[in-house]
Each structure stands twice: as structure tokens, then as C-alpha cells.
Design a protein around this motif. Structure first.
Motif, mmCIF file in Angstrom:
data_model
loop_
_atom_site.group_PDB
_atom_site.id
_atom_site.type_symbol
_atom_site.label_atom_id
_atom_site.label_comp_id
_atom_site.label_asym_id
_atom_site.label_seq_id
_atom_site.Cartn_x
_atom_site.Cartn_y
_atom_site.Cartn_z
ATOM 1 N N ARG A 89 -12.326 -9.186 -24.767
ATOM 2 C CA ARG A 89 -11.308 -8.432 -25.534
ATOM 3 C C ARG A 89 -10.736 -7.265 -24.723
ATOM 4 N NH1 ARG A 89 -11.762 -4.155 -28.984
ATOM 5 N NH2 ARG A 89 -14.045 -4.272 -28.881
ATOM 6 N N ASP A 90 -11.570 -6.513 -24.039
ATOM 7 C CA ASP A 90 -11.116 -5.379 -23.234
ATOM 8 C C ASP A 90 -10.972 -5.732 -21.765
ATOM 9 O OD1 ASP A 90 -11.097 -3.660 -25.470
ATOM 10 O OD2 ASP A 90 -13.254 -3.278 -25.248
ATOM 11 N N ARG A 91 -11.034 -7.010 -21.463
ATOM 12 C CA ARG A 91 -10.945 -7.463 -20.078
ATOM 13 C C ARG A 91 -9.971 -8.641 -19.997
ATOM 14 N NH1 ARG A 91 -16.410 -6.856 -21.532
ATOM 15 N NH2 ARG A 91 -17.493 -5.144 -20.449
ATOM 16 N N PRO A 92 -8.694 -8.427 -20.285
ATOM 17 C CA PRO A 92 -7.731 -9.548 -20.314
ATOM 18 C C PRO A 92 -7.508 -10.131 -18.929
ATOM 19 C CG PRO A 92 -6.600 -7.436 -20.477
ATOM 20 C CD PRO A 92 -8.066 -7.131 -20.583
ATOM 21 N N TRP A 93 -7.269 -11.435 -18.927
ATOM 22 C CA TRP A 93 -7.028 -12.181 -17.684
ATOM 23 C C TRP A 93 -5.628 -12.784 -17.733
ATOM 24 C CZ3 TRP A 93 -10.640 -16.717 -15.796
ATOM 25 C CH2 TRP A 93 -10.268 -17.093 -14.493
ATOM 26 N N PRO A 94 -4.619 -12.105 -17.170
ATOM 27 C CA PRO A 94 -3.270 -12.670 -17.161
ATOM 28 C C PRO A 94 -3.176 -13.852 -16.213
ATOM 29 C CG PRO A 94 -3.327 -10.656 -15.878
ATOM 30 C CD PRO A 94 -4.694 -10.804 -16.506
ATOM 31 N N ALA A 95 -2.386 -14.833 -16.585
ATOM 32 C CA ALA A 95 -2.256 -16.021 -15.740
ATOM 33 C C ALA A 95 -1.667 -15.682 -14.376
ATOM 34 C CB ALA A 95 -1.402 -17.072 -16.444
ATOM 35 N N LEU A 96 -0.832 -14.656 -14.311
ATOM 36 C CA LEU A 96 -0.360 -14.087 -13.055
ATOM 37 C C LEU A 96 -0.710 -12.605 -13.075
ATOM 38 C CD1 LEU A 96 3.164 -15.762 -12.717
ATOM 39 C CD2 LEU A 96 1.096 -16.331 -11.424
ATOM 40 N N ALA A 97 -1.284 -12.104 -11.996
ATOM 41 C CA ALA A 97 -1.747 -10.720 -11.965
ATOM 42 C C ALA A 97 -0.593 -9.766 -12.269
ATOM 43 C CB ALA A 97 -2.344 -10.409 -10.604
ATOM 44 N N THR A 98 -0.872 -8.767 -13.043
ATOM 45 C CA THR A 98 0.141 -7.791 -13.435
ATOM 46 C C THR A 98 0.001 -6.507 -12.618
ATOM 47 O OG1 THR A 98 -1.318 -7.157 -15.268
ATOM 48 C CG2 THR A 98 0.446 -8.738 -15.738
ATOM 49 N N ASP A 99 -0.904 -5.632 -13.020
ATOM 50 C CA ASP A 99 -1.027 -4.341 -12.336
ATOM 51 C C ASP A 99 -2.160 -4.289 -11.322
ATOM 52 O OD1 ASP A 99 -2.899 -4.627 -14.322
ATOM 53 O OD2 ASP A 99 -3.006 -2.481 -14.773
ATOM 54 N N ARG A 100 -3.118 -5.221 -11.413
ATOM 55 C CA ARG A 100 -4.301 -5.148 -10.563
ATOM 56 C C ARG A 100 -4.802 -6.558 -10.250
ATOM 57 N NH1 ARG A 100 -9.289 -1.155 -10.773
ATOM 58 N NH2 ARG A 100 -7.750 0.202 -11.747
ATOM 59 N N ARG A 127 7.042 -11.466 -0.432
ATOM 60 C CA ARG A 127 6.542 -10.215 0.122
ATOM 61 C C ARG A 127 5.722 -9.493 -0.939
ATOM 62 N NH1 ARG A 127 7.142 -12.692 3.743
ATOM 63 N NH2 ARG A 127 8.575 -12.476 5.504
ATOM 64 N N VAL A 128 4.482 -9.154 -0.591
ATOM 65 C CA VAL A 128 3.543 -8.569 -1.543
ATOM 66 C C VAL A 128 2.977 -7.269 -0.970
ATOM 67 C CG1 VAL A 128 1.331 -8.890 -2.717
ATOM 68 C CG2 VAL A 128 2.915 -10.818 -2.483
ATOM 69 N N THR A 129 2.894 -6.255 -1.820
ATOM 70 C CA THR A 129 2.261 -4.992 -1.443
ATOM 71 C C THR A 129 1.162 -4.684 -2.445
ATOM 72 O OG1 THR A 129 4.317 -4.140 -0.482
ATOM 73 C CG2 THR A 129 2.574 -2.541 -0.984
ATOM 74 N N ILE A 130 -0.054 -4.505 -1.952
ATOM 75 C CA ILE A 130 -1.204 -4.183 -2.796
ATOM 76 C C ILE A 130 -1.957 -3.019 -2.162
ATOM 77 C CG2 ILE A 130 -3.400 -5.010 -3.733
ATOM 78 C CD1 ILE A 130 -2.277 -7.828 -3.702
ATOM 79 N N ASP A 131 -2.235 -1.992 -2.947
ATOM 80 C CA ASP A 131 -3.060 -0.880 -2.490
ATOM 81 C C ASP A 131 -4.520 -1.235 -2.729
ATOM 82 O OD1 ASP A 131 -0.751 0.461 -1.881
ATOM 83 O OD2 ASP A 131 -0.767 1.714 -3.676
ATOM 84 N N ALA A 132 -5.252 -1.406 -1.646
ATOM 85 C CA ALA A 132 -6.629 -1.871 -1.759
ATOM 86 C C ALA A 132 -7.526 -0.828 -2.416
ATOM 87 C CB ALA A 132 -7.170 -2.235 -0.385
ATOM 88 N N LEU A 133 -8.436 -1.303 -3.253
ATOM 89 C CA LEU A 133 -9.483 -0.506 -3.878
ATOM 90 C C LEU A 133 -10.831 -1.011 -3.378
ATOM 91 C CD1 LEU A 133 -8.126 -0.461 -7.551
ATOM 92 C CD2 LEU A 133 -8.088 1.450 -5.913
ATOM 93 N N PRO A 134 -11.910 -0.241 -3.553
ATOM 94 C CA PRO A 134 -13.222 -0.705 -3.083
ATOM 95 C C PRO A 134 -13.621 -2.018 -3.737
ATOM 96 C CG PRO A 134 -13.291 1.634 -3.598
ATOM 97 C CD PRO A 134 -11.967 1.134 -4.092
ATOM 98 N N ALA A 135 -14.186 -2.899 -2.941
ATOM 99 C CA ALA A 135 -14.725 -4.164 -3.446
ATOM 100 C C ALA A 135 -16.197 -3.979 -3.771
ATOM 101 C CB ALA A 135 -14.547 -5.269 -2.419
ATOM 102 N N VAL A 136 -16.690 -4.758 -4.719
ATOM 103 C CA VAL A 136 -18.106 -4.724 -5.074
ATOM 104 C C VAL A 136 -18.567 -6.161 -5.277
ATOM 105 C CG1 VAL A 136 -17.547 -4.320 -7.512
ATOM 106 C CG2 VAL A 136 -19.835 -3.791 -6.649
ATOM 107 N N LEU A 137 -19.511 -6.592 -4.444
ATOM 108 C CA LEU A 137 -19.923 -7.992 -4.416
ATOM 109 C C LEU A 137 -21.289 -8.227 -5.057
ATOM 110 C CD1 LEU A 137 -18.858 -8.837 -0.748
ATOM 111 C CD2 LEU A 137 -17.502 -9.049 -2.839
ATOM 112 N N ASP A 138 -22.177 -7.256 -4.936
ATOM 113 C CA ASP A 138 -23.532 -7.421 -5.459
ATOM 114 C C ASP A 138 -23.563 -7.067 -6.941
ATOM 115 O OD1 ASP A 138 -26.538 -7.686 -4.985
ATOM 116 O OD2 ASP A 138 -26.377 -5.689 -5.879
#
Length: 590
Positions: A89-100, A127-138
């Protein structure tokens, strides 16, 4: 029961011929007039803020029919939850990424062209521009919420406890306690045929969908809901499927986008995932970090078991949030453990979404528990097989309710182990292992592992109809992804059909489902040929087998939606004929 049973006998498979001779028809093989091809522009960043998706140059590429990002669509469809909608409910998954973006490979835009080559030219022009944020894998690190994938919302999507906390005195007083950490890495499903979908708009505003899928009814309902179409206007056809393993039972964002593009263009659109996409952007399996502790007395009998598991469910919890709970509930394995406590968490990570893969949580439990049982055997200097014998659920304890809430219906685990040890000549190999350790030689490993499979979950419709000409038609709500359903269902159908009087429809209620190996296990038909003398059974079987017919397909079968139903009915009748021939032989031998 009286009389021989068709169930369990080895029958000749009927579905292999076309597949082995190159005559199978997969989504990529379908010839639908006017079909365009879709290619996705994907994020190369695992986590970041989307600043720009410029498709201007892509739309100018010759042969490109259309290109859309989330900004071009008034209402971007959202991926539906596979299980509990509250989790998403608080974690929507758009079929195409919107803001993040929340995983590398997440779709940002789609380019549709006359063929795949032109579509990839259009994709490369975006042409795509994305401001990278920290990744978390574990997952354990992600659970600390130092980097949140959804601002203001915890990365821990689900936390479940099963069993009861174990009294600390049990651990203090036990003769031996072993504990260990395990890591199941994420893996790719890598079915021979990757994901694929073709959507054709129909007159009246509906769509016909061909998809390499395990759950066509779910896909139909999800597409109808996401696209605001009546369910009756969405028809899903599953042609031949080149493997699935759990990764084709969901409704993925690409499916929604392809359907939307087809409706916008008013023409068929197909997407066939290439291997690069399948290895980077496709769903993942496994991905758990586990801690296990096991207590036993001096004789190796279990006293208590604890597990903590964190699952990396990817950037969105829609398709894998239930899997760690399955692991927790299967932690008892084949053993009668008096005290069990387990905690499982589904944790968001910047990886492709998790989904069921070959066992769906059960193999993760089996690996952790069996490795821990081996550790206990080493600590006690005891034969690993003997430790297992002493702790199996005894045959007279069934049905057995585990401390984690599952009921085991039946089993004789000790007998199964003895058969396996005898078949593998376990004693000889153990002796050889000891000889090499004492005198030198190439190392030899000898392992023992047990597990309990959960199955028969859910259900679908199955029926067998007897016709006046002596033939039968079997109907199932299930589709095959390579498991041999045509042969297996014919075998079960014979079990029901041979009890049918001419012209009567029998609701077999076989409890069929299209995921993994569940369909054949859901409910066995146990009354084949009951109540007829052997000679009459043989005559009846031979007569029905003789009524099976063959038919040639239309010249262009896959342009004709109705052909798939027609071909399926022919295949089932052929399978029934083959099954009845084989069963006649069985009866004559009995």
C-alpha cells in the motif's frame, strides 16, 4: 483398493514430439499480422532520483511507431500485489518508473517499432538523467533503514514469527548446541525461453494476450484491473512455454506497458525479453541470510531449534514478500523437534524483485537445517544418517502438526532414507572415504540430505466429459510450462473417465494449478477401473482408445485464436487414447 491403478504407471509422453523436432510454438514464433516489437529503456542505476527521460530523438528514428515514459502517460498502471495488498500500500510499483528507480534494469520508457532492430535503435537514442542514491544489497543492513527505498517507510515490508520463543534454560542445559550463519545468494531464473508477451487489441475494446506464463487466470484479472477493462474483454492464451520455475507466475510491469502500448497504437505489440535483460532486470530467486541454532541431548536427539532469516525481496515487495515466511514454517524439515521458534523478515533491497523459484522458500529452509544437522553430527562424532534416523517424525505420528503451524499428512521418512542409502551403497562409500583419509588419495565427499515438500496448495477446476461416440474430453484450468501435463492429466482423466456412463459429465475436481509440480499432486484419482471385471475393463479401454482421433491444424494456426483451444482438445484426446492403450496393457498383465 480393488483392481490395478493407472496412477503411478509409466506412460508414453505425448507432448514431446513437436518440442523435440522444432515444431513447438512459443510467443516469439507467433505470426500475428501487423505485430510491432517493444524495447525498454532501463535504468543503469540501482537506486536514484529520475531527473529526465528524453525520448525526442528516439521518436525520430525511422521505423519507430511510438515511445512513452511515465511523463507521457496520464495514469501509469501499477503492478498488482501477488499476495497481500497491504504490504504494497505504501510502496507502489509503477509500470514505468516515475520519480525514483529502485533496481538496475527497472523500466523507464518503452519504444515500439516495426521490428526489434529498429526498436533498439530508438532505445539507444533515448537520453536519461538519474541522480544516484546509495545502494543497499544486504537485507540485514537494509533492515536498519539507514537508506530507505520509500521515504518515510521502513524497508522491512513483512516480519513474521512462527512457533514459540525457546526458554533460555533449554540452551543452557543441552548437552550440545550448534549454531551457524548461511547465505543464499540471489540467482537468475534463466529459463530457456525468457519472459515474453504479445497483446492484440480486439474490436469492442478488448485484448487478446499470448504470454509465456504459469498463471493465465491471474494475468487476465491483473491486466483487466490495471487497464480498467472488464474481465470478459481480456483473453489470455498460453502457447508452448520454455520453462518458468516460478518467475512466470506474476504480472510484471513490462506486461502492463506492452498492453497499454497496443491499445494506444491500435495494433499488436510483442515484447520478448533478451538474455541481457534476463540476467540484469528479470526477477530473482533465493536471496536469504540465515542464522540457525540447534540443541540436542548427548544421544543426538533434538531439543530445540531457532532460525532467523532475512530475505532480500528487491526494490518492490509485490512478488516475494511471502517467501521468508514459507522458509520459517518449513524449518522443522522431516524432524520431530519439540521446541521451535523462527523469525522471518522480507526486506527491501536495491535489487530486482524477488519471486518464487523452484521450491519457493522450502529449499532455503532445507539447506540451513540440513547443514546444521551435519554440524551437530560432527560435534557428536556420530554418523549423519544415524542423527537423522533418531529425529525423524515416526510413521505412527501422522498426521503430524509441526510447531510452526504446518500439518504433515503422511510419511515414512526412515524407510525412505534406508532405501536411498541402500540404492547409493552408502556403507561402501563411507568405508572408501575412511580408507582414503587414512592412507591418502583423492578426497571423497559423502553427503546425506532430507527434506519435506509442501504441495497441493490452492486449487483449480478439472472435469472429464464422456461423449456418445465413446471418446472423452478432459478440461483443466491449468497450463503446462514443460512438466508433461498432457500426459499426466490424461492419466488422471482416465481414472475418472472409466467410471463414467455414456453421455454423463463428471466433475473430477482434480485440484489443478499451474505452478511448479502442484497440479498432479493436488489430488490423486484413486478409483481407476474400480468395479469392473478385468476383461470388461480391458475391452472398455480398448474401445475408447480406438475412438481417439487426429486432426490437421489450419494453414496459419497461430493467427487464429480459437486454434489453441482446438489443438489442446485434440492433444488431450490423443493423450487419453495413448493412456488407455497403456492401461489396457497393464490390465491384461494383472
Amino acid at each position: 483398493m480393488a483392481g490395478p491403478s493407472a496412477v503411478g504407471e509409466a506412460l508414453t509422453r505425448v507432448e514431446d514430439g513437436p518440442l523435440l523436432s522444432g515444431r513447438g510454438r512459443f510467443v516469439a514464433d507467433l505470426r500475428v499480422p501487423g505485430c510491432a516489437e517493444a524495447v525498454f529503456v532501463r535504468s543503469e542505476v540501482a537506486h536514484g532520483l529520475v531527473r529526465r527521460v528524453d525520448l525526442g530523438a528516439a521518436r525520430q528514428v525511422p521505423g519507430v511507431l511510438g515511445a512513452w515514459s511515465a511523463a507521457d502517460l496520464a495514469d501509469v498502471p501499477r503492478v498488482p500485489a501477488m499476495t497481500d495488498p497491504e504490504v504494497t500500500r505504501d510502496r507502489p510499483w509503477p509500470a514505468l518508473a516515475t520519480d525514483r528507480v529502485r533496481y538496475a534494469g527497472e523500466p523507464l520508457a518503452v519504444v515500439v517499432a516495426g521490428n526489434r532492430y529498429l526498436g533498439e535503435d530508438g532505445r539507444d537514442a533515448a537520453r536519461v538523467t538519474i541522480d544516484a542514491l546509495p545502494a543497499v544489497l544486504d537485507p540485514a543492513r537494509a533492515a536498519l533503514d539507514e537508506v530507505r527505498l520509500f521515504p518515510g517507510v521502513s524497508n522491512v515490508a513483512v516480519e513474521t514469527t512462527v512457533g514459540e520463543p525457546v526458554d533460555p534454560r533449554v540452551w543452557d542445559r543441552a548437552a550440545v548446541v550448534v549454531e551457524a550463519d548461511y547465505r543464499h545468494p540471489l540467482l537468475c531464473h534463466t529459463s530457456l525461453e525468457a519472459r515474453a508477451i504479445l497483446v492484440r487489441p480486439d474490436s469492442g475494446g478488448g485484448i487478446t494476450v499470448w504470454c509465456s506464463h504459469q498463471a493465465p487466470h491471474r494475468l487476465r484479472d491483473d491486466l483487466a484491473g490495471a487497464l480498467d477493462l472488464p474481465g470478459g474483454r481480456v483473453r489470455v492464451v498460453v502457447p508452448d512455454v520454455g520453462g518458468a520455475f516460478g518467475g512466470k507466475s506474476e504480472t510484471w510491469p513490462e506486461y502492463l506497458v506492452v498492453a497499454l502500448a497496443a491499445l494506444r497504437l491500435g495494433r499488436p505489440v510483442r515484447w520478448v525479453e533478451d538474455r541481457a535483460e534476463a540476467l540484469t532486470a528479470a526477477p530473482r530467486g533465493r536471496g536469504q541470510s540465515q542464522w540457525v541454532r540447534l540443541a540436542a541431548d548427548a544421544d543426538g536427539r533434538f531439543l530445540a531449534l531457532e532460525m532467523r532469516t532475512d530475505a532480500a525481496v528487491g526494490g518492490y515487495p509485490h512478488t516475494g514478500s511471502f517467501l521468508p515466511e514459507v522458509t520459517a514454517r518449513m524449518v522443522c524439515g522431516a524432524y520431530a523437534v519439540p521446541l521451535v521458534g523462527a523469525r522471518a523478515r522480507a526486506v527491501l533491497t536495491t535489487t530486482p524483485p524477488l519471486c518464487p523459484y523452484r521450491g519457493a522458500g522450502r529449499p532455503e529452509a532445507a539447506y540451513a537445517v540440513e547443514c546444521t544437522v551435519d554440524a551437530l553430527a560432527r560435534r557428536l562424532d556420530m554418523d549423519p544418517a544415524e542423527v537423522r534416523r533418531r529425529n525423524f517424525v515416526p510413521p505412527d505420528a501422522f498426521p503430524y502438526d509441526t510447531p510452526t503451524g504446518f500439518r504433515y499428512d503422511s510419511g515414512n521418512y526412515a524407510a525412505a532414507l534406508e532405501l536411498a542409502l541402500k540404492t547409493a551403497d552408502h556403507a561402501r562409500w563411507r568405508a572408501e572415504q575412511g580408507r582414503r583419509r587414512a592412507r591418502g588419495g583423492a578426497p571423497l565427499g559423502v553427503g546425506v540430505c532430507t527434506y519435506v515438500e509442501r504441495s497441493g496448495v490452492g486449487g483449480e477446476f478439472g472435469a472429464v466429459e464422456a461423449h456418445p461416440d465413446g471418446s472423452f474430453t478432459a478440461t483443466s484450468g491449468c497450463c503446462s510450462t514443460g512438466q508433461g501435463h498432457a500426459t499426466s492429466f490424461a492419466q488422471l482423466s482416465v481414472a475418472a473417465a472409466l467410471l463414467v456412463e455414456e453421455g454423463v459429465v463428471v466433475d473430477a475436481r482434480l485440484g489443478l494449478a499451474g505452478v511448479a509440480a502442484r497440479p498432479v499432486r493436488a489430488r490423486d484419482a484413486e478409483h481407476v477401473l474400480v468395479g469392473r471385471p478385468p476383461n470388461e475393463r480391458a475391452i472398455t479401454a480398448a474401445a475408447v482408445a480406438a475412438s481417439a482421433y487426429t486432426a490437421d491444424p489450419p494453414a496459419d494456426p497461430h493467427a487464429d485464436v480459437a486454434y489453441r483451444r482446438h489443438a489442446a482438445r485434440i492433444l488431450v484426446r490423443r493423450a487419453l487414447g495413448q493412456a488407455l492403450d497403456d492401461i489396457s496393457d497393464i490390465v491384461e498383465r494383472s
